[in-house]
Design a protein around this motif. Structure first.
Motif, PDB file in Angstrom:
ATOM      1  N   ASN A   1       0.817  -1.215   0.000  1.00 28.85           N
ATOM      2  CA  ASN A   1       0.000   0.000   0.000  1.00 28.85           C
ATOM      3  C   ASN A   1       0.854   1.271   0.000  1.00 28.85           C
ATOM      4  O   ASN A   1       0.406   2.317  -0.462  1.00 28.85           O
ATOM      5  N   ALA A   2       2.091   1.197   0.505  1.00 24.97           N
ATOM      6  CA  ALA A   2       2.925   2.403   0.621  1.00 24.97           C
ATOM      7  C   ALA A   2       3.029   3.088  -0.736  1.00 24.97           C
ATOM      8  O   ALA A   2       3.282   2.442  -1.752  1.00 24.97           O
ATOM      9  N   GLY A   3       2.819   4.393  -0.733  1.00 22.27           N
ATOM     10  CA  GLY A   3       2.912   5.096  -2.009  1.00 22.27           C
ATOM     11  C   GLY A   3       2.971   6.594  -1.830  1.00 22.27           C
ATOM     12  O   GLY A   3       2.596   7.131  -0.784  1.00 22.27           O
ATOM     13  N   VAL A   4       3.469   7.243  -2.867  1.00 23.18           N
ATOM     14  CA  VAL A   4       3.470   8.706  -2.923  1.00 23.18           C
ATOM     15  C   VAL A   4       2.910   9.129  -4.285  1.00 23.18           C
ATOM     16  O   VAL A   4       3.078   8.424  -5.281  1.00 23.18           O
ATOM     17  N   MET A   5       2.202  10.249  -4.281  1.00 24.39           N
ATOM     18  CA  MET A   5       1.646  10.791  -5.534  1.00 24.39           C
ATOM     19  C   MET A   5       2.123  12.232  -5.659  1.00 24.39           C
ATOM     20  O   MET A   5       1.493  13.145  -5.140  1.00 24.39           O
ATOM     21  N   LEU A   6       3.277  12.389  -6.289  1.00 28.42           N
ATOM     22  CA  LEU A   6       3.903  13.704  -6.398  1.00 28.42           C
ATOM     23  C   LEU A   6       3.699  14.201  -7.828  1.00 28.42           C
ATOM     24  O   LEU A   6       4.643  14.357  -8.600  1.00 28.42           O
ATOM     25  N   THR A   7       2.443  14.413  -8.169  1.00 27.50           N
ATOM     26  CA  THR A   7       2.106  14.718  -9.552  1.00 27.50           C
ATOM     27  C   THR A   7       2.647  16.083  -9.968  1.00 27.50           C
ATOM     28  O   THR A   7       2.711  17.027  -9.170  1.00 27.50           O
ATOM     29  N   ALA A   8       3.024  16.164 -11.235  1.00 22.23           N
ATOM     30  CA  ALA A   8       3.569  17.384 -11.841  1.00 22.23           C
ATOM     31  C   ALA A   8       3.687  17.120 -13.335  1.00 22.23           C
ATOM     32  O   ALA A   8       3.842  15.965 -13.741  1.00 22.23           O
TER      33      ALA A   8
ATOM     34  N   ILE B   1       2.386  16.953  -2.510  1.00 23.56           N
ATOM     35  CA  ILE B   1       2.707  17.414  -3.878  1.00 23.56           C
ATOM     36  C   ILE B   1       3.386  18.780  -3.781  1.00 23.56           C
ATOM     37  O   ILE B   1       2.908  19.665  -3.072  1.00 23.56           O
ATOM     38  N   SER B   2       4.482  18.954  -4.502  1.00 22.68           N
ATOM     39  CA  SER B   2       5.168  20.243  -4.432  1.00 22.68           C
ATOM     40  C   SER B   2       4.841  21.156  -5.617  1.00 22.68           C
ATOM     41  O   SER B   2       5.031  22.365  -5.530  1.00 22.68           O
ATOM     42  N   HIS B   3       4.352  20.596  -6.717  1.00 21.95           N
ATOM     43  CA  HIS B   3       3.989  21.425  -7.877  1.00 21.95           C
ATOM     44  C   HIS B   3       2.639  22.089  -7.570  1.00 21.95           C
ATOM     45  O   HIS B   3       1.631  21.414  -7.376  1.00 21.95           O
TER      46      HIS B   3
END
Ligand code: NDP
Length: 241
Positions: free
Chosen positions: A86-93, A190-192
């Motif tokens: 399940n571990a995840g990141v969503m750093l969309t850009a 998310i940084s964007h």
């Protein structure tokens, strides 16, 4: 399927879907190993859920920490019956933005991290005739602009899972879960700027609570061993994408 005393290992159990899943599975009678990087949150949750739950600090991008986690699960709980990747990141850009390291972090965590966790727990799952649940996404089925690297990880999870399904049957059941928008902290990281605002607007207006997803996973795990719900797509009713 007799749930009592099955041991569930949940990566990314410190928040969101993983945390909700820990609550549901323990309420059903599972023992649980809660994995993640934020030990303080895992420890609070394990204390709340009781003696058959352990908090394990483990980073899916750090193989040594995952090997140590598997050793603890073997020694303290008798091995894993269920692994939830399940571990995840969503750093969309946008792909053409300068977020190259975040694109790589998504691949390292969501795809390679799931592979590492599965490698280190595979022997335990085999011995116990276990279940492997991979948390993909609706972004494993569609690929909107701005989601290129994230979608690559989730399409990757789907392809990898399908090959594993064939390779590991009938000893291990492989299930892929593809949630749409879920109200968690996922988009907070998310940084964007524009991508973050779009994701948070969607979360605040469309998303379902993580408990909705956790209950479906628990249902899938409870089916008789002869049956596998291989792929489950669950969108909020109001979600278009
Ligand atoms: P959260 O941000 O609440 O949870 C993500 C979890 O992953 C955290 O517990 C975090 O724990 C853990 N994590 C992140 N990086 C690592 C790492 N390197 N090693 C170990 N654990 C890590 O978001 P969600 O609950 O929403 O996300 C869970 C899964 O669901 C993800 O795979 C996500 O892609 C997927 N998903 C989410 C959707 C949504 O709309 N929310 C929709 C579709 C799929 P810690 O920081 O303590 O390590």
């Amino acid at each position: 399927m007799t749930i009592a005393n099955r041991v569930a290992v949940i990566t990314g159990a410190s928040s969101g879907i993983g945390e909700a899943l820990a609550r549901v599975l323990v309420a059903q009678g599972h023992k649980a190993a809660l994995l993640g990087r934020r030990l303080d949150r895992l420890t609070l949750l394990a204390d709340e859920l009781g003696a058959d739950t352990i908090a394990v600090q483990a980073d899916v991008t750090d193989r040594e920490s995952m090997v140590a986690a598997a050793q603890r699960v073997q020694h303290e709980l008798g091995g894993a019956d269920v692994l939830i990747n399940n571990a995840g990141v969503m750093l969309t850009a946008p792909f053409a933005s300068d977020k190259r390291s975040e694109h790589r972090q998504m691949i390292e965590t969501n795809l390679l991290g799931a592979m590492t966790a599965t490698e280190v727990f595979l022997d335990q799952l085999r011995v116990k005739g276990g279940d492997l649940v991979n948390i993909s996404s609706v972004a494993g089925r569609v690929a909107p602009a701005g989601f290129a690297a994230y979608a690559a990880t989730k399409w990757g999870i789907n392809g990898w899972s399908e090959a594993l399904r064939v390779e590991l049957q009938p000893d291990i059941r492989v299930m892929v879960i593809e949630p749409g928008a879920v109200a968690t902290e996922l988009s907070d990281h998310i940084s964007h700027r524009e991508s973050k605002k779009a994701a948070q607007d969607y979360r605040d207006n469309v998303a379902v609570p993580p408990e909705d997803i956790a209950e479906v996973i628990a249902f899938a795990l409870g089916r008789p061993k002869r049956l596998t719900l291989n792929e489950i797509l669950l969108r909020p009713t109001a979600q278009l994408m």
